[in-house]
Design an enzyme around this catalytic site. Structure first.
Site, PDB file in Angstrom:
ATOM      1  N   THR A 141       0.865  -1.198   0.000  1.00  0.00           N
ATOM      2  CA  THR A 141       0.000   0.000   0.000  1.00  0.00           C
ATOM      3  C   THR A 141       0.896   1.240   0.000  1.00  0.00           C
ATOM      4  O   THR A 141       1.354   1.667  -1.041  1.00  0.00           O
ATOM      5  CB  THR A 141      -0.983  -0.001   1.184  1.00  0.00           C
ATOM      6  OG1 THR A 141      -0.277  -0.244   2.401  1.00  0.00           O
ATOM      7  CG2 THR A 141      -2.045  -1.073   1.002  1.00  0.00           C
ATOM      8  N   LYS A 191       3.918  -6.900   3.791  1.00  0.00           N
ATOM      9  CA  LYS A 191       3.691  -5.477   3.560  1.00  0.00           C
ATOM     10  C   LYS A 191       3.453  -4.819   4.902  1.00  0.00           C
ATOM     11  O   LYS A 191       2.952  -5.430   5.847  1.00  0.00           O
ATOM     12  CB  LYS A 191       2.510  -5.228   2.621  1.00  0.00           C
ATOM     13  CG  LYS A 191       1.142  -5.667   3.115  1.00  0.00           C
ATOM     14  CD  LYS A 191       0.404  -4.731   4.054  1.00  0.00           C
ATOM     15  CE  LYS A 191       0.266  -3.343   3.462  1.00  0.00           C
ATOM     16  NZ  LYS A 191      -0.512  -2.477   4.447  1.00  0.00           N
ATOM     17  N   THR A 193      -0.432  -3.114  10.899  1.00  0.00           N
ATOM     18  CA  THR A 193      -1.038  -3.188   9.578  1.00  0.00           C
ATOM     19  C   THR A 193      -0.043  -3.805   8.715  1.00  0.00           C
ATOM     20  O   THR A 193       0.658  -3.132   8.004  1.00  0.00           O
ATOM     21  CB  THR A 193      -1.371  -1.879   8.916  1.00  0.00           C
ATOM     22  OG1 THR A 193      -2.235  -1.230   9.706  1.00  0.00           O
ATOM     23  CG2 THR A 193      -2.079  -2.080   7.608  1.00  0.00           C
ATOM     24  N   GLU A 229       6.270   4.751   7.535  1.00  0.00           N
ATOM     25  CA  GLU A 229       5.812   5.909   6.767  1.00  0.00           C
ATOM     26  C   GLU A 229       6.574   7.168   7.163  1.00  0.00           C
ATOM     27  O   GLU A 229       6.545   7.603   8.311  1.00  0.00           O
ATOM     28  CB  GLU A 229       4.313   6.109   6.969  1.00  0.00           C
ATOM     29  CG  GLU A 229       3.496   5.048   6.263  1.00  0.00           C
ATOM     30  CD  GLU A 229       2.006   5.151   6.517  1.00  0.00           C
ATOM     31  OE1 GLU A 229       1.251   4.533   5.732  1.00  0.00           O
ATOM     32  OE2 GLU A 229       1.601   5.810   7.471  1.00  0.00           O
ATOM     33  N   ASN A 269      -0.359  10.445   6.004  1.00  0.00           N
ATOM     34  CA  ASN A 269      -1.625  10.011   6.584  1.00  0.00           C
ATOM     35  C   ASN A 269      -2.688  11.092   6.574  1.00  0.00           C
ATOM     36  O   ASN A 269      -3.862  10.814   6.832  1.00  0.00           O
ATOM     37  CB  ASN A 269      -1.377   9.512   8.014  1.00  0.00           C
ATOM     38  CG  ASN A 269      -0.747   8.133   8.011  1.00  0.00           C
ATOM     39  OD1 ASN A 269      -1.421   7.135   7.759  1.00  0.00           O
ATOM     40  ND2 ASN A 269       0.557   8.079   8.221  1.00  0.00           N
TER      41      ASN A 269
END
Length: 403
Positions: free
Chosen positions: A149, A175, A186, A272, A398
């Site tokens: 993602t 992932k 996640t 991220e 985000n």
């Protein structure tokens, strides 16, 4: 154990990864398949809000498996009864094309929460995946790419061991970039192996390994609705069965720990917006639980993460995070050391602050990979956790995730 330089397909497995149109451009559906039935094991999110595919997978995990069907770009989470129906429909579609029962296929989804799956695209995607199945290493890479993602690179690991002289391969891909926190994150992670091993022993091994790998990483403190880690073993290597209490079990356990540990670190390195990879090791704790609690608390602290973003040797935040972790230790006996490829510097000795060269500390902490060692005097247990810094880019990513 031989660590492979590139991802390698175990015997008897095939894979594919395609763009089905769920996402605008990138590959977004993957399939792992074995014609021979597989034993399997799985661990799942601890979030009370569980996505439809997680609930489905939990319900069918004791049934022999043929494969895993995955989509990215849509989590199929918080989608009510329709989500449950769509998860079952994905499995049924895979079975209709490949054989076996719907329950012999795990289903996984990742992406945006609260949006129903585009089932027409999913159905066409499954047809494309079946058509593209291949036993090649490149097909495995396609599948690995298709589950991403916000990730910026594929996360893969392979190794080979020998069971009574016969080669056995383990390969994993995963992932994960955001919503990463201890007790799963996640992340989707899949390990396939041509070993012959019973599901009960495999589940025990997976559960233990996850405790020291995926449950010891943190990017942002959020535990997702879709976290899933699955292992399939099809026995096609020809090696004898791995049994509990044998040297073969120990070899396989080490290999599985390597695969999951490598994937866990790759997920954290791709956090991220992350600029720095942080390893926190706690040694000399009273119990393993205490060591884990302290290491996890440090990598999960936003204040610690912010300090590393600024390359600031603010060791007080580390000791503070250890203190509220719930672990039992004596803070007056703690040593703290920072290190990287630029050297190391001790900032605390037996609970006493040490004068140190701020410029040298800055140089050490400016590196992309930084280590923290906390040495206690309370026992012999140790644990390692992995995290990353907290940056402006994390907020940017985000803030417009659905765009």
């Amino acid at each position: 154990m031989i660590i492979e330089k590139t991802v390698k397909m175990p015997k008897g497995f095939m894979a594919s990864g395609i763009h089905a149109g769920i996402k605008k451009i990138r590959k977004d559906m993957a399939l792992i398949y074995s014609g021979a039935e597989c034993t399997s094991a799985g661990t799942f999110t601890t979030n009370r809000v569980k996505a439809a595919p997680v609930k489905y997978d939990i319900s069918i995990r004791n049934i022999p498996k043929h494969g895993i069907i995955v989509n990215s770009g849509n989590a199929n989470a918080c989608t009510s009864e329709r989500g449950d129906e769509d998860a079952r429909a994905m499995a049924a579609s895979a079975a209709s094309h490949l054989g076996g029962s719907a329950e012999s296929y795990y289903v996984c989804s990742t992406g945006v929460i609260g949006v129903p799956l585009p089932m027409e695209k999913i159905e066409n995607g499954i047809k494309g995946l079946v058509k593209g199945l291949s036993p090649s290493d490149e097909a495995l890479m396609d599948a690995s790419e298709a589950i991403l993602t916000t990730d910026t690179f594929r996360k893969e690991a392979s190794c080979t061991i020998r069971i009574d002289g016969t080669e056995v391969r383990l390969t994993g891909f995963a992932k994960g970039s955001g919503m990463i926190h201890p007790n799963m994150a996640t992340m989707l992670a899949f390990v396939i192996t041509d070993a012959r091993i019973g599901s009960s022993l495999l589940q025990d091994m997976l559960g233990r390994s996850v405790e020291d790998t995926f449950n010891m990483i943190s990017v942002d403190g959020d535990t997702s609705t879709n976290d899933t880690c699955l292992v399939l073993a099809n026995g096609q290597s020809g090696a004898k069965e791995i049994l509990s209490g044998t040297k073969e079990e120990e070899e396989f356990r080490k290999a599985l720990n390597y695969i999951l540990g490598e994937l866990a670190c790759l997920i954290t390195k791709d956090g991220e917006g992350a600029g720095r990879f942080i390893e926190v090791k706690v040694e000399g704790a009273k119990t393993k639980k205490d060591a884990r609690l302290m290491a996890r608390s440090v990598v999960s602290s936003n204040l610690v993460k912010a300090a590393f973003f600024g390359s600031d040797a603010n060791w007080g935040r580390i000791l503070c995070a250890m203190g509220y972790s719930g672990a039992d230790f004596d803070p007056d006996k703690v040593d703290l050391i920072f290190s990287s490829d630029k050297g190391s510097i001790e900032v605390l000795k037996a609970g006493v602050p040490l004068p140190f060269d701020e410029a040298k500390a800055k140089m050490i902490l400016l590196e992309k990979s930084v280590k923290v060692l906390a040495v206690l005097k309370d026992g012999t247990e140790k644990a390692t956790a992995w995290g990353c810094d907290l940056t402006y880019d994390y907020v940017k990513i985000n803030g417009d995730y659905r765009s």
